[in-house]
Design a protein around this motif. Structure first.
Motif, PDB file in Angstrom:
ATOM      1  N   GLU A  94       0.856  -1.155  -0.246  1.00 26.40           N
ATOM      2  CA  GLU A  94      -0.197  -0.052  -0.202  1.00 26.40           C
ATOM      3  C   GLU A  94       0.884   1.280   0.105  1.00 26.40           C
ATOM      4  O   GLU A  94       0.350   2.303  -0.519  1.00 26.40           O
ATOM      5  N   VAL A  95       2.270   1.150   0.532  1.00 23.79           N
ATOM      6  CA  VAL A  95       2.979   2.384   0.685  1.00 23.79           C
ATOM      7  C   VAL A  95       4.301   1.973   0.204  1.00 23.79           C
ATOM      8  O   VAL A  95       4.843   0.922   0.315  1.00 23.79           O
ATOM      9  N   VAL A  96       4.993   2.972  -0.583  1.00 20.30           N
ATOM     10  CA  VAL A  96       6.262   2.794  -1.076  1.00 20.30           C
ATOM     11  C   VAL A  96       7.290   4.161  -0.580  1.00 20.30           C
ATOM     12  O   VAL A  96       6.801   4.996  -0.683  1.00 20.30           O
ATOM     13  N   THR A  97       8.395   3.673   0.240  1.00 19.81           N
ATOM     14  CA  THR A  97       9.297   4.596   0.552  1.00 19.81           C
ATOM     15  C   THR A  97      10.356   4.516  -0.544  1.00 19.81           C
ATOM     16  O   THR A  97      11.003   3.394  -0.517  1.00 19.81           O
ATOM     17  N   GLU A 138      12.725  14.254  -8.735  1.00 19.06           N
ATOM     18  CA  GLU A 138      13.074  15.501  -9.588  1.00 19.06           C
ATOM     19  C   GLU A 138      12.634  16.512  -8.720  1.00 19.06           C
ATOM     20  O   GLU A 138      13.377  17.581  -8.784  1.00 19.06           O
ATOM     21  N   ALA A 139      11.761  16.433  -7.810  1.00 18.32           N
ATOM     22  CA  ALA A 139      11.568  17.924  -6.891  1.00 18.32           C
ATOM     23  C   ALA A 139      12.336  17.587  -5.494  1.00 18.32           C
ATOM     24  O   ALA A 139      12.915  18.697  -4.741  1.00 18.32           O
ATOM     25  N   LEU A 140      12.180  16.474  -4.840  1.00 18.35           N
ATOM     26  CA  LEU A 140      12.885  16.087  -3.759  1.00 18.35           C
ATOM     27  C   LEU A 140      13.659  14.954  -3.799  1.00 18.35           C
ATOM     28  O   LEU A 140      13.551  13.863  -4.665  1.00 18.35           O
ATOM     29  N   PRO A 141      14.566  14.861  -2.801  1.00 21.27           N
ATOM     30  CA  PRO A 141      15.610  13.497  -2.816  1.00 21.27           C
ATOM     31  C   PRO A 141      14.895  12.351  -2.292  1.00 21.27           C
ATOM     32  O   PRO A 141      15.321  11.294  -2.052  1.00 21.27           O
ATOM     33  N   VAL A 142      13.712  12.326  -1.952  1.00 21.12           N
ATOM     34  CA  VAL A 142      12.795  11.355  -1.317  1.00 21.12           C
ATOM     35  C   VAL A 142      11.398  11.162  -1.915  1.00 21.12           C
ATOM     36  O   VAL A 142      10.942  12.304  -2.506  1.00 21.12           O
ATOM     37  N   ALA A 143      10.831  10.086  -1.891  1.00 20.06           N
ATOM     38  CA  ALA A 143       9.414  10.006  -2.429  1.00 20.06           C
ATOM     39  C   ALA A 143       8.717   9.093  -1.446  1.00 20.06           C
ATOM     40  O   ALA A 143       9.203   8.087  -0.793  1.00 20.06           O
ATOM     41  N   LEU A 144       7.346   9.469  -0.996  1.00 16.93           N
ATOM     42  CA  LEU A 144       6.407   8.530  -0.331  1.00 16.93           C
ATOM     43  C   LEU A 144       5.264   8.458  -1.136  1.00 16.93           C
ATOM     44  O   LEU A 144       4.487   9.349  -1.361  1.00 16.93           O
ATOM     45  N   LEU A 145       5.107   6.960  -1.744  1.00 18.88           N
ATOM     46  CA  LEU A 145       3.916   6.815  -2.650  1.00 18.88           C
ATOM     47  C   LEU A 145       2.961   5.979  -1.962  1.00 18.88           C
ATOM     48  O   LEU A 145       3.047   5.092  -1.097  1.00 18.88           O
ATOM     49  N   GLU A 146       1.741   6.370  -2.247  1.00 17.38           N
ATOM     50  CA  GLU A 146       0.510   5.700  -1.776  1.00 17.38           C
ATOM     51  C   GLU A 146      -0.287   5.167  -2.827  1.00 17.38           C
ATOM     52  O   GLU A 146      -0.636   5.791  -3.784  1.00 17.38           O
ATOM     53  N   ARG A 147      -0.815   3.698  -2.799  1.00 17.13           N
ATOM     54  CA  ARG A 147      -1.316   3.171  -3.692  1.00 17.13           C
ATOM     55  C   ARG A 147      -2.813   3.859  -3.820  1.00 17.13           C
ATOM     56  O   ARG A 147      -3.472   3.501  -2.658  1.00 17.13           O
ATOM     57  N   VAL A 148      -3.380   4.309  -4.858  1.00 19.50           N
ATOM     58  CA  VAL A 148      -4.759   4.541  -4.685  1.00 19.50           C
ATOM     59  C   VAL A 148      -5.624   3.815  -5.337  1.00 19.50           C
ATOM     60  O   VAL A 148      -6.960   3.774  -5.258  1.00 19.50           O
ATOM     61  N   SER A 149      -5.225   3.156  -6.458  1.00 17.98           N
ATOM     62  CA  SER A 149      -6.370   2.193  -7.043  1.00 17.98           C
ATOM     63  C   SER A 149      -5.425   1.009  -7.520  1.00 17.98           C
ATOM     64  O   SER A 149      -4.207   1.171  -8.029  1.00 17.98           O
ATOM     65  N   GLU A 150      -6.163  -0.081  -8.137  1.00 16.36           N
ATOM     66  CA  GLU A 150      -5.419  -1.223  -8.756  1.00 16.36           C
ATOM     67  C   GLU A 150      -5.426  -0.847 -10.176  1.00 16.36           C
ATOM     68  O   GLU A 150      -5.956  -0.017 -10.680  1.00 16.36           O
ATOM     69  N   GLY A 151      -4.402  -1.195 -10.814  1.00 23.16           N
ATOM     70  CA  GLY A 151      -4.171  -0.870 -12.344  1.00 23.16           C
ATOM     71  C   GLY A 151      -3.364  -1.770 -13.014  1.00 23.16           C
ATOM     72  O   GLY A 151      -2.517  -2.375 -12.379  1.00 23.16           O
TER      73      GLY A 151
END
Length: 797
Positions: A728-731, A779-792
């Motif tokens: 559900e979450v990617v760091t 591109e904007a930050l040296p880190v990213a916090l991704l959240e899964r919003v739907s299946e695809g």
């Protein structure tokens, strides 16, 4: 019964507040709306029970039955709890089972012991060796030998006063002449220097102002925990942090009793784990307070090759004036000998007496005729070779008091026959208690006492020799000298980090994690800046050669190296803060001055050097160097924060560290902070996003969550550290960004993502599916916090 490891009541994230008279319960309550908005689930309070008046930390407890009045008393704590509940927050409190303040004026239990001696109902509370010192408790409070201080000892009714100290006078002795009166007491006031060799009570490390408490006694446990247990039962508190369990006689038994008494409330222990050491699986706790996590997180952003090169430069810089501190293992061993023979000499004597009594009276004739000096030497040689803080139980002792250690210990003896003392001691430490023959109750008790004293002395020795001495002597990379750290091998590979996280999620999913605490010598953001130096060790060495060329008054190379790194890590700061931290540094190191034997000329030279060098005009060159490296410091600061807040475990956010927070060793890191920060920045936004996500999706981070490493592919794959939580979450964070830039950047490096459509919480409006080009991701930050919003369906962005 709810387990402390999982289930209801496990925090999603905690926020540590340092309570003190300048920041009482009312101030904490005023901060609650803001702290709740961050997304934490619980406030983590420093000790709340009655402490020495004016204490800024609360670990010097004087009364376990009362909530501290200077903080607002019990009503103030209950009011804080109500306010917290109204905003959806719980409370976790720090408890101090190992020791109390040696302050008879305020510690009424101790007052009665001093008045009534071993017959007092409170005598069983304190770990006192009444057989030593003629049956009197040594009080190392005098400023000089007794004969020079008599005029300051004043009888005032039934109280004996010495400056700010007050002691009860034994009933019936009030009218005796002073010399006879002193001899008639159950205590003996002495010159403070005698504590090193004559003390007959267990203390916290080598701090004579803190006396050990015997919570292994069920009656003492009940008396010292009744108020905390009441606050838990009535819903004022929800969980506990246990301070320094290593000092206890029986940590295993204590934690089992505590777990039963609390009904399995979430509890973490301040257990410092060495590299490769595991928390005892039998302990009914949620895990540690998180120093093991700190070491792994910091190591991710440390270049191991660069750390080695930095060490070489350090040796060249410091070697002309001292040969100390250039090798980690040798530094630790040397410090351990010094501590055991000086600061902990009294503890060594008590341990030796226990071993000598056991051998002299043992039914096993093979133990007889062992000279106390030989037993002491054997004990010393084994203790200094301990690589962990203490063994737990007789079986574990065999793993930590190893045959290799015993072989090295034997070499300290000139006569081979005398070296047999090593095998005698080792056998007593590792032999399971059920091997003791029937009917030898005294022998069994003696062996138990020896193992207990050995373990307690080992933990004090490790803390004093490593944390409070070697860490200040071995400073090629001061960022690595944190509790639980391994300065000899500061780097942690992504593979080792992922393996650690997998173990945590499997074995201790509700453990605490930290990157800054009230005890860290440098805050996480200062350490993050210093880690960049492992990516440019040559440039750092050249800069130091430039700024020190014109310096005429460098006290010593080791101190100068540490000082320049201090101002690099801290950035622009008041001269006083730097000076006080470096004076503490040289006193703890104990090479040219110390707390007990200060050398004013040397300390004056240190202060002059700080003013003229690091905090003077040459310091501007270091400030410019730091500014040039700011993008890479930023990457480390944000990367450290994001990894900490999303990895397995329960993150503890130290007060003020949701913003960029630069602090040095205490008391610098215990200053009250303002809520909210005056000028929130990128780190504030990152912290709020990560904590908000944890609150919104607790299942993705909880005890039943999954942890999955994500491996980037491409020419710069090693610079991207990424993992998924429960799909559900990617760091994803950037590591070693300076090396990355020097190697040509991300180029076509890609990060495959788990199935689904992913949105970036730190840079809203961006989505990824299938994979992300890392150059785009960061591109904007040296880190990213991704959240899964739907299946695809997977597909390229």
């Amino acid at each position: 019964m709810t387990s402390a490891r999982s289930g209801p009541g496990v925090p999603t994230a905690t926020y540590r507040l340092q309570l003190q008279p300048a920041f009482p319960f009312a101030a904490a309550a005023a901060a609650v709306p803001y702290l709740a908005s961050l997304g934490v689930s619980h406030l983590h309070l420093s000790p709340v029970l009655e402490a020495v008046p004016g204490s800024t930390h609360g670990y010097d407890v004087v009364d376990h039955a009362r909530v501290r009045e200077e903080l607002g008393g019990e009503e103030g704590l209950r009011a804080l709890a109500r306010t917290a509940r109204e905003h959806g927050l719980g409370l976790v409190a720090d408890i101090v089972p190992n020791h109390m303040a040696m302050a008879p004026r305020h510690n009424r239990a101790l007052w009665e012991v001093l008045r009534e001696g071993p017959g007092s109902r409170y005598a069983r509370w304190f770990d006192i060796d009444w057989e030593a010192q003629g049956g009197r408790l040594l009080l190392p409070v005098l400023g000089g030998p007794l004969g020079t201080e008599l005029e300051h000892l004043v009888v005032d009714g039934d109280v004996l006063r010495y400056h700010d100290h007050a002691f009860p006078i034994r009933t019936g002795t009030e009218d005796l002449p002073l010399p006879r009166l002193l001899d008639a007491q159950w205590y003996r006031p002495v010159w403070w220097r005698l504590a090193r060799t004559e003390l007959n009570y267990r203390r916290f490390f080598s701090i004579s102002e803190l006396i050990g408490v015997r919570v292994e006694d069920p009656e003492v446990f009940e008396a010292t925990h009744a108020k905390i247990l009441q606050l838990l039962a009535e819903g004022v508190l929800d969980g506990l942090r246990v301070d320094h369990p290593d000092g206890l006689a029986d940590p295993d038994g204590y934690l089992a009793r505590l777990d039963e008494a609390t009904g399995g409330r979430w509890t973490v222990v301040e257990k410092i784990l060495a590299d490769g050491e595991r928390l005892p699986a039998s302990w009914p706790v949620a895990g540690t307070t998180g120093y093991d996590a700190l070491r792994h997180i910091d190591g991710l952003f440390t270049d191991p090759d660069g750390a080695g090169e930095l060490l070489a430069h350090y040796r060249g810089f410091a070697a002309p004036q001292t040969d100390r501190g250039g090798d980690w293992e040798a530094t630790v061993r040397r410090a351990a000998y010094e501590v055991l023979r000086h600061e902990l000499a009294a503890e060594g004597d008590r341990l030796t007496r226990a071993a000598a009594r056991l051998c002299a009276g043992s039914p096993d004739l093979a133990l007889r005729d062992r000279a106390p000096w030989a037993l002491r030497t054997a004990l010393e040689e084994l203790l200094v070779r301990m690589r962990v803080y203490r063994p737990y139980g007789s079986g574990d002792a065999a793993a930590v008091v190893t045959e290799r250690a015993a072989e090295e210990a034997r070499s300290a003896f000139v006569v081979p026959e005398e070296a047999g003392a090593v095998d005698v001691v080792r056998g007593l430490l590792v032999e399971p208690s059920d091997h003791v023959s029937a009917g030898s109750a005294g022998d069994h008790a003696g062996r138990t006492e020896l193992r207990t004293r050995f373990a307690q002395t080992a933990s004090a020795l490790r803390a004093k020799s490593v944390e409070d001495k070697a860490f200040y002597r071995y400073v090629p990379l001061p960022a690595a000298t944190e509790v639980g750290g391994d300065p000899g091998s500061p780097g942690v590979s992504p593979e080792d980090f992922h393996a650690y996280c997998a173990r945590v999620q499997r074995d201790w999913p509700a453990t605490g994690t930290v990157v800054t605490t009230h005890d860290t010598k440098r805050s996480a953001d200062v350490r993050a800046a210093l880690a960049v130096l492992t990516e440019c060790p040559g440039r750092w060495a050249r800069l130091l050669a430039e700024v020190t060329r014109a310096e005429e008054a460098v006290p010593d190379g080791q101190l100068a190296w540490a000082a320049w790194q201090t101002v690099f890590g801290l950035g622009p700061a008041e001269r006083e803060r730097v000076r006080e931290a470096l004076l503490k540094h040289v006193r703890e190191a104990g090479m040219y001055t110390s707390w007990t034997e200060p050398e004013p000329p040397y300390e004056e030279a240190v202060a002059a050097f700080v003013a003229a060098g690091p905090c003077g005009p040459p310091g501007e060159h270091v400030a410019a160097f730091r500014k040039a490296l700011e993008p890479h410091i930023r990457a480390n600061v944000l990367g450290t924060a994001l990894v900490h807040l999303t990895m397995p475990g329960v993150p503890d956010v130290y007060q003020g560290t949701e913003s960029e927070y630069r602090a040095l060793v205490d008391p610098d890191n215990r200053r009250p902070v303002s809520f909210p920060a005056a000028a929130p920045g990128e780190k504030d936004a990152l912290t709020a996003a990560a904590l908000g996500l944890r609150a919104r999706r607790p299942g993705a981070f909880g005890t039943d969550a999954a942890y999955a490493p994500l491996a980037a592919d491409g020419p710069a794959a090693g610079h991207c550290l990424a993992f998924a939580r429960s799909g559900e979450v990617v760091t994803a964070v950037t590591r070693l960004s300076l090396r990355l830039d020097e190697a040509g950047g991300w180029r076509e490096t890609r990060l495959p993502l788990p199935p689904g459509r992913w949105t970036d919480l730190l840079t809203p409006g961006r989505e990824f599916t299938g994979y992300a080009r890392v150059a785009d991701l960061f591109e904007a930050l040296p880190v990213a916090l991704l959240e899964r919003v739907s299946e695809g369906e997977p597909g390229a962005r």
